[in-house]
Design a protein around this motif. Structure first.
Motif, PDB file in Angstrom:
ATOM      1  N   VAL A 172       0.858  -1.237   0.089  1.00 34.86           N
ATOM      2  CA  VAL A 172       0.088  -0.042   0.059  1.00 34.86           C
ATOM      3  C   VAL A 172       0.896   1.371   0.005  1.00 34.86           C
ATOM      4  CG1 VAL A 172      -1.598   1.212   1.292  1.00 34.86           C
ATOM      5  CG2 VAL A 172      -1.823  -1.193   1.277  1.00 34.86           C
ATOM      6  N   ILE A 173       1.718   1.551   0.993  1.00 36.80           N
ATOM      7  CA  ILE A 173       2.518   2.742   1.036  1.00 36.80           C
ATOM      8  C   ILE A 173       3.433   2.862   0.044  1.00 36.80           C
ATOM      9  CG2 ILE A 173       4.332   3.902   2.678  1.00 36.80           C
ATOM     10  CD1 ILE A 173       2.824   2.531   4.866  1.00 36.80           C
ATOM     11  N   ALA A 174       4.291   1.766  -0.545  1.00 31.97           N
ATOM     12  CA  ALA A 174       5.213   1.877  -1.543  1.00 31.97           C
ATOM     13  C   ALA A 174       4.548   2.152  -2.853  1.00 31.97           C
ATOM     14  CB  ALA A 174       6.062   0.758  -1.739  1.00 31.97           C
ATOM     15  N   PRO A 175       3.380   1.765  -3.365  1.00 28.91           N
ATOM     16  CA  PRO A 175       2.536   2.006  -4.453  1.00 28.91           C
ATOM     17  C   PRO A 175       2.081   3.603  -4.532  1.00 28.91           C
ATOM     18  CG  PRO A 175       1.910  -0.097  -3.717  1.00 28.91           C
ATOM     19  CD  PRO A 175       2.649   0.375  -2.609  1.00 28.91           C
ATOM     20  N   ILE A 176       1.665   3.864  -3.114  1.00 29.74           N
ATOM     21  CA  ILE A 176       1.272   5.462  -3.117  1.00 29.74           C
ATOM     22  C   ILE A 176       2.461   6.372  -3.101  1.00 29.74           C
ATOM     23  CG2 ILE A 176       0.660   7.113  -1.418  1.00 29.74           C
ATOM     24  CD1 ILE A 176      -1.309   4.859   0.030  1.00 29.74           C
ATOM     25  N   TRP A 177       3.671   6.065  -2.807  1.00 29.24           N
ATOM     26  CA  TRP A 177       4.861   6.855  -3.153  1.00 29.24           C
ATOM     27  C   TRP A 177       5.276   6.740  -4.359  1.00 29.24           C
ATOM     28  CZ3 TRP A 177       9.623   5.445  -5.240  1.00 29.24           C
ATOM     29  CH2 TRP A 177      10.601   6.545  -4.821  1.00 29.24           C
ATOM     30  N   LEU A 178       5.096   5.552  -5.140  1.00 28.90           N
ATOM     31  CA  LEU A 178       5.303   5.649  -6.618  1.00 28.90           C
ATOM     32  C   LEU A 178       4.344   6.339  -7.452  1.00 28.90           C
ATOM     33  CD1 LEU A 178       7.072   4.372  -8.882  1.00 28.90           C
ATOM     34  CD2 LEU A 178       5.472   2.234  -8.814  1.00 28.90           C
ATOM     35  N   ALA A 179       3.127   6.367  -7.023  1.00 33.41           N
ATOM     36  CA  ALA A 179       2.259   7.053  -7.982  1.00 33.41           C
ATOM     37  C   ALA A 179       2.518   8.524  -7.534  1.00 33.41           C
ATOM     38  CB  ALA A 179       0.760   6.732  -7.251  1.00 33.41           C
ATOM     39  N   ALA A 180       2.737   9.127  -6.337  1.00 28.76           N
ATOM     40  CA  ALA A 180       2.970  10.541  -6.180  1.00 28.76           C
ATOM     41  C   ALA A 180       4.271  10.891  -6.887  1.00 28.76           C
ATOM     42  CB  ALA A 180       3.264  10.659  -4.470  1.00 28.76           C
ATOM     43  N   ARG A 181       5.218   9.904  -6.933  1.00 30.62           N
ATOM     44  CA  ARG A 181       6.405  10.384  -7.848  1.00 30.62           C
ATOM     45  C   ARG A 181       6.034  10.730  -9.464  1.00 30.62           C
ATOM     46  NH1 ARG A 181      11.898   9.450  -5.717  1.00 30.62           N
ATOM     47  NH2 ARG A 181      12.233  10.284  -7.910  1.00 30.62           N
ATOM     48  N   LEU A 182       5.294   9.773  -9.778  1.00 33.39           N
ATOM     49  CA  LEU A 182       4.912   9.830 -11.299  1.00 33.39           C
ATOM     50  C   LEU A 182       4.037  10.712 -11.589  1.00 33.39           C
ATOM     51  CD1 LEU A 182       4.205   5.837 -11.942  1.00 33.39           C
ATOM     52  CD2 LEU A 182       6.027   7.232 -12.615  1.00 33.39           C
ATOM     53  N   LEU A 183       3.003  11.297 -10.538  1.00 36.29           N
ATOM     54  CA  LEU A 183       2.189  12.203 -10.884  1.00 36.29           C
ATOM     55  C   LEU A 183       2.980  13.869 -10.635  1.00 36.29           C
ATOM     56  CD1 LEU A 183      -1.001  10.722  -9.373  1.00 36.29           C
ATOM     57  CD2 LEU A 183      -0.497  11.015 -11.905  1.00 36.29           C
ATOM     58  N   LYS A 184       4.120  13.668 -10.161  1.00 38.30           N
ATOM     59  CA  LYS A 184       4.479  15.029  -9.700  1.00 38.30           C
ATOM     60  C   LYS A 184       4.888  15.796 -11.142  1.00 38.30           C
ATOM     61  CE  LYS A 184       8.362  17.040  -7.099  1.00 38.30           C
ATOM     62  NZ  LYS A 184       9.343  16.986  -6.395  1.00 38.30           N
ATOM     63  N   GLY A 185       4.234  16.742 -11.165  1.00 34.12           N
ATOM     64  CA  GLY A 185       4.289  17.521 -12.516  1.00 34.12           C
ATOM     65  C   GLY A 185       3.704  17.125 -13.874  1.00 34.12           C
ATOM     66  N   ALA A 186       2.933  16.291 -13.422  1.00 37.76           N
ATOM     67  CA  ALA A 186       1.962  15.698 -14.493  1.00 37.76           C
ATOM     68  C   ALA A 186       0.997  16.834 -15.091  1.00 37.76           C
ATOM     69  CB  ALA A 186       1.193  14.322 -14.210  1.00 37.76           C
TER      70      ALA A 186
END
Length: 537
Positions: A60-74
């Motif tokens: 849960v936490i690791a996927p949320i972190w990954l999604a935040a990184r990918l969406l940053k600046g999208a």
């Protein structure tokens, strides 16, 4: 006409359902692996809390972190729910790949031991049955090879000790007698099966440098000319196989002569003469209450003996089984179940739960030997990458953790072997994975090899379970794993070295690497000290 795609809300709903299934499967698997690793058989307490914490962190936490990184600046054109759900699907698929594909035997044992760990007090029977069904679908695999004695030495001992083989003791036999007189009739079977060419899991496995799935099982000799009985699922789908005998002999060429999938039996053959034979009991042998003994390779621990009794006689799917208390674990499939006369009364097949094991009755073995045979030759077994030396600097680890690190090191060696496009300078690589407390970091590789992009992608995935494995026992700021691999591939036609001589030395570091200037000064001081000692002996 272009194919109509479902509307975006429907696609998002479908993706959410897939993500939920992956999160549930990965969470149950990761938690069971944690309980298995700490040796816990608890329904509450610190071990259960640790299992929940690691499962939530990974799924849960690791996927949320990954999604935040990918969406940053999208930009606004990006469909954020799709990216978020995709992050959940990708990372949880990675956890399942690392546990189920990389170490299937351990994962299967963990799930069978803790099928309802998440809700120990109120787990519905259907949930436990679903987890056990999924665990039984996981194939067996190769675990660390136990060093075997040299065949020449054993032959010399037999010849010098007794020119004529001694007579077998009269029945009933105890466990010591069964092992002494029947262990040599049991074999270890290693298999290699091709990866499925399609799908996300196959793509991720290839990114890790894996080209085949390896499995292990057991069998027993029924004819001196090399006829061996095992389970169908041990050799099903295998492209290559190897049979190891207890005296050290190995047969890399194997033929499948007959199979009976409905009873999970197979007859294979190696080219040999004068092999010891396990005698078969009569078709009706094996009664409730009778003492029974199993010899196999549970979790790769070759030639393990277990003892119990026949608990019941069962008929399942048209096949006759003996339900036995005698312990059977992954890796023992296909091995013999003996009675106290040293006769085979069954073929060990499956474990439903601790203390509840199934063995195919010997009557079906008699049918298999009488059936029509059609030889199918498997390809010669291809030796993979092996860890010939492993050292850990900066931490003192317990033996079970070291054993797990050997498995992880072998995966890294396999990944390096699959990614590198050229032989590295000096057959050496130094890889820095960053601080232990950092979940994701870009590996630094020296010297920079051809194929480094593939290598970095795989190391980024493999470093996460390594950090989890080392973080509790090795809180040191600097840890270095030094491994030597053999069996690396040849990168040119001019490299005619045998596989055992194609080696690679790896230094895998966690934490802050030493200052190059300080390292140079220390090396210069050591060289100067050595020169002084030579000048003044």
């Amino acid at each position: 006409m272009a194919e109509e795609r479902p509307p975006r809300p429907l696609r998002t709903l479908i993706l959410a359902a897939v993500c939920l299934a992956l999160v549930a499967a990965a969470g149950v698997t990761v938690g069971a692996r944690v309980l298995w690793a700490v040796g816990a058989d608890l329904t509450a307490g610190p071990a259960l809390g640790a299992a929940w914490a690691v499962a939530v962190l990974a799924t849960v936490i690791a996927p949320i972190w990954l999604a935040a990184r990918l969406l940053k600046g999208a930009g606004p054109e990006v469909h954020r729910p799709t990216v978020t759900l995709g992050s959940f699907a990708l990372l949880n698929a990675v956890w399942l790949l690392l546990t189920v594909v990389a170490t299937p035997s351990t994962t299967r044992a963990a799930l069978e031991a803790h099928p309802s760990w998440a809700f120990p007090a109120a787990a519905p029977p259907s949930l436990e049955q679903a987890v056990l069904l999924g665990a039984r679908s996981i194939p067996r695999t190769v675990d660390p090879v136990v060093e075997e004695p040299e065949p020449v030495e054993i032959v010399e001992e037999i010849v010098s000790a007794e020119p004529e083989p001694p007579a077998e003791p009269p029945p009933p036999w105890n466990a010591k007698d069964v092992f002494a007189w029947r262990a040599d009739t049991v074999v270890v079977i290693h298999t290699q099966s091709p990866l499925n060419e399609d799908g996300l899991m196959a793509d991720l496995a290839k990114r890790l440098g894996m080209e085949t799935l390896e499995g292990t099982g057991s069998g027993f000799i029924v004819d001196p000319s090399g006829l061996i009985v095992t389970n169908h699922h041990v050799v099903h789908g295998a492209a290559r196989a190897r049979v190891d005998l207890r005296d050290g002999r190995r047969f890399d060429t194997v033929e499948v002569l007959a199979t009976d999938p409905s009873r999970d039996l197979a007859l294979i053959r190696v080219q040999a003469e004068g092999l010891p034979v396990a005698p078969l009991a009569e078709a009706g042998a094996g009664v409730v209450g009778e003492e029974s003994f199993a010899i196999g390779s549970p979790l790769g621990l070759e030639y393990s003996l277990t003892q119990g009794i026949v608990s019941a006689e069962r008929k399942m799917g048209g096949a006759d089984f003996l339900q036995v208390q005698t312990t059977i674990a992954p890796g023992s499939s296909g091995g013999p179940l003996f009675n106290d006369h040293g006769q085979v009364i069954g073929v060990n097949t499956a474990t439903a739960s601790p203390g509840l094991n199934l063995s195919v009755r010997v009557a079906h073995v008699h049918d298999l030997l009488a059936a029509e045979r059609k030889a199918q030759a498997l390809e010669p077994f291809a030796a993979g990458v092996e860890v010939v030396a492993l050292q850990i600097e900066g931490a003192e680890l317990n033996p079970t953790t070291v054993d797990g690190l050997e498995d992880a090191a072998r995966m890294i060696g396999t990944q390096i072997n699959g990614c590198l496009e050229a032989r590295p300078e000096g057959d050496r690589l130094v890889i820095e994975l960053g601080p232990m407390s950092t979940l994701f970091s870009k590996p630094q590789i020296e010297p920079e090899p051809e194929g480094s992009k593939c290598l970095r992608e795989g190391l980024s995935l493999l470093s996460m379970p390594l950090r989890m494995m080392l973080s509790e026992e090795a809180p040191s700021e600097r840890i270095v794993l030094r491994a030597t691999f053999a069996g690396m591939k040849a990168h040119s036609e001019d490299d005619t070295r045998p596989p055992q001589d194609r080696q690679l030395e790896l230094a895998l570091g966690f934490g802050t690497p030493p200052d190059p200037a300080e390292t140079t000064e220390e090396a210069s001081a050591e060289a100067a000290e050595g020169s002084s000692e030579q000048a003044n002996p």
